[in-house]
Design a protein around this motif. Structure first.
Motif, PDB file in Angstrom:
ATOM      1  N   TYR A 102       8.549   8.011  -1.417  1.00  0.00           N
ATOM      2  CA  TYR A 102       7.200   8.077  -0.867  1.00  0.00           C
ATOM      3  C   TYR A 102       6.233   7.473  -1.872  1.00  0.00           C
ATOM      4  O   TYR A 102       6.453   7.524  -3.084  1.00  0.00           O
ATOM      5  CB  TYR A 102       6.809   9.518  -0.560  1.00  0.00           C
ATOM      6  N   VAL A 103       5.163   6.898  -1.344  1.00  0.00           N
ATOM      7  CA  VAL A 103       4.096   6.344  -2.164  1.00  0.00           C
ATOM      8  C   VAL A 103       2.776   6.855  -1.606  1.00  0.00           C
ATOM      9  O   VAL A 103       2.715   7.329  -0.466  1.00  0.00           O
ATOM     10  CB  VAL A 103       4.123   4.797  -2.156  1.00  0.00           C
ATOM     11  N   ILE A 104       1.731   6.753  -2.400  1.00  0.00           N
ATOM     12  CA  ILE A 104       0.393   7.062  -1.918  1.00  0.00           C
ATOM     13  C   ILE A 104      -0.319   5.751  -1.662  1.00  0.00           C
ATOM     14  O   ILE A 104      -0.530   4.948  -2.582  1.00  0.00           O
ATOM     15  CB  ILE A 104      -0.402   7.912  -2.926  1.00  0.00           C
ATOM     16  N   SER A 105      -0.660   5.501  -0.412  1.00  0.00           N
ATOM     17  CA  SER A 105      -1.438   4.305  -0.056  1.00  0.00           C
ATOM     18  C   SER A 105      -2.704   4.780   0.637  1.00  0.00           C
ATOM     19  O   SER A 105      -2.637   5.497   1.630  1.00  0.00           O
ATOM     20  CB  SER A 105      -0.627   3.377   0.852  1.00  0.00           C
ATOM     21  N   GLY A 106      -3.854   4.399   0.079  1.00  0.00           N
ATOM     22  CA  GLY A 106      -5.093   4.994   0.560  1.00  0.00           C
ATOM     23  C   GLY A 106      -5.058   6.477   0.260  1.00  0.00           C
ATOM     24  O   GLY A 106      -4.807   6.889  -0.868  1.00  0.00           O
ATOM     25  N   SER A 111       6.131   6.941   3.606  1.00  0.00           N
ATOM     26  CA  SER A 111       7.560   6.788   3.334  1.00  0.00           C
ATOM     27  C   SER A 111       7.932   5.318   3.387  1.00  0.00           C
ATOM     28  O   SER A 111       7.548   4.604   4.318  1.00  0.00           O
ATOM     29  CB  SER A 111       8.374   7.567   4.374  1.00  0.00           C
ATOM     30  N   VAL A 112       8.669   4.850   2.371  1.00  0.00           N
ATOM     31  CA  VAL A 112       9.153   3.467   2.361  1.00  0.00           C
ATOM     32  C   VAL A 112      10.636   3.474   2.009  1.00  0.00           C
ATOM     33  O   VAL A 112      11.128   4.355   1.311  1.00  0.00           O
ATOM     34  CB  VAL A 112       8.363   2.574   1.375  1.00  0.00           C
ATOM     35  N   GLU A 113      11.355   2.481   2.498  1.00  0.00           N
ATOM     36  CA  GLU A 113      12.790   2.391   2.273  1.00  0.00           C
ATOM     37  C   GLU A 113      13.153   0.997   1.769  1.00  0.00           C
ATOM     38  O   GLU A 113      12.551   0.005   2.168  1.00  0.00           O
ATOM     39  CB  GLU A 113      13.560   2.673   3.570  1.00  0.00           C
TER      40      GLU A 113
END
Length: 354
Positions: A102-106, A111-113
């Motif tokens: 997981y990343v924080i965007s905004g 979730s990214v893979e």
């Protein structure tokens, strides 16, 4: 760790600073750092950043617009795109060909893979200050064309309340812990997005153990290369007759219920199965691995099962012949501790109804 191709002249200058053990004095360090950092960054408070194209807000989720980050024109080096300081090669290095983080965007937890690498190292080994390490990585990321996209920190109270609790957020971000007070211009966590013409690359810098150690992660976003063979309608029928259920591996959009084009081939085979066997009724079960929040996984698995049913109905299959059930991560068929096991657990099962 394999050698990483040298990056562009601009990025190389930043990495030369990373590999230097120390600078002549504190004044030189501050001056050099300031020269490689934008005016906007110098006014950021700790882990706060303004996402490109979106107003910062922690009271409601604002979906981050990936298109607001320009596609880089820089010729990119090989994965993981930025090197680690000399002398830290023996410290933590974790890499998977395919994983979910997981990343924080905004102000959203996304979730990214894809292909993933994380490196930890202590600042004492390279004789760097925490500020120096951050400035250098910030410069290296930006030299490639990346922009910082996080608008809240992982300890933001509203963000935490919206996403479970601090412990689960740190697990999803792959962070061991949160530090105490840090120098004013050093974030606890800084997330960058690098958009290449054919892929998105997420780069992050984070701090733990009260500022003694830093972590740098790279996630090259891409769909999983399916390792489980494609099952035809006749094979599904045989499995249902023998076991009463059959597992299928249908590719969906990352952390969403949208069926990818290659996943529609499997749906077409299910439709053929039902057409050939008009008395057959099915329950479509959605299953996930155990990465992330269990409640979210259960909801996602239900949405994916519903998406498969919706696609089948669109082909002309009667709705009365189908039902759905989202089971999340409650019924794994393999060990969730490695990439291969998690891939097997992310599945759709057809269960024969009597």
């Amino acid at each position: 760790m394999s050698n990483v191709t040298k990056i562009t002249t601009a990025a190389l200058a930043a990495l030369i600073s990373l590999n230097a053990c120390k600078r002549d004095d504190a004044t030189t360090a501050e001056t050099t750092a300031a020269s490689t950092t934008s005016t906007a960054d110098s006014t950021r408070a700790r882990s706060q950043a303004t996402p490109i194209g979106n107003p910062a807000s922690s009271s409601a989720v604002t979906p981050f617009d990936l298109q607001s980050v320009p596609i880089t024109s820089t010729k990119l080096p090989a994965f993981p795109y930025v090197d680690r300081p000399a002398g830290t090669e023996g410290y933590h290095n974790e890499e998977q060909q395919f994983d979910q983080i997981y990343v924080i965007s905004g102000n959203e937890l996304r979730s990214v893979e894809g292909r993933y690498q994380q490196r930890w190292f202590p600042l004492s080994v390279v004789k760097m200050s925490l500020l120096e390490a951050y400035r250098n990585y910030d410069s290296a990321f930006r030299a490639l064309g990346a922009l910082r996209v996080d608008a809240v920190g992982p300890a933001d109270p509203v963000f935490v309340a919206r996403n479970g609790d601090t412990k689960s957020i740190l697990q999803r971000l792959r962070l061991p812990n949160l530090p105490g007070d840090l120098p004013g211009d050093v974030p606890v966590y800084a997330q960058y997005l690098l958009r290449a013409p054919d892929r998105n690359i997420w780069l992050s810098f984070s701090v733990f153990d009260d500022g003694l150690n830093v972590s740098v992660t790279t996630l090259e976003e891409k769909p999983m290369q399916q390792r489980v063979s494609f099952i035809k309608a006749d094979e599904m029928w045989n499995a249902l007759g023998k076991d009463g259920h059959v597992a299928l591996y249908i590719n969906f959009d990352t952390d969403k219920a949208g069926i990818r084009p290659d996943g529609k081939l499997a749906v077409d085979e299910i439709a053929k199965l039902l057409d050939k066997n008009p008395s057959l009724n099915l329950t479509i079960e959605g299953h996930t691995d155990n990465v992330g929040d269990p409640a979210h996984n259960k909801t996602l698995s239900q949405q994916r099962a519903d998406a498969v049913m919706g696609s089948l109905i669109a082909t002309g299959i009667a709705k009365e012949r189908l039902s759905t059930l989202g089971l999340g991560d409650t019924k794994p068929v393999a060990d969730n501790n490695d990439d291969t096991g998690r891939a097997k657990n992310r599945r759709v099962e057809l269960v024969k109804r009597t």
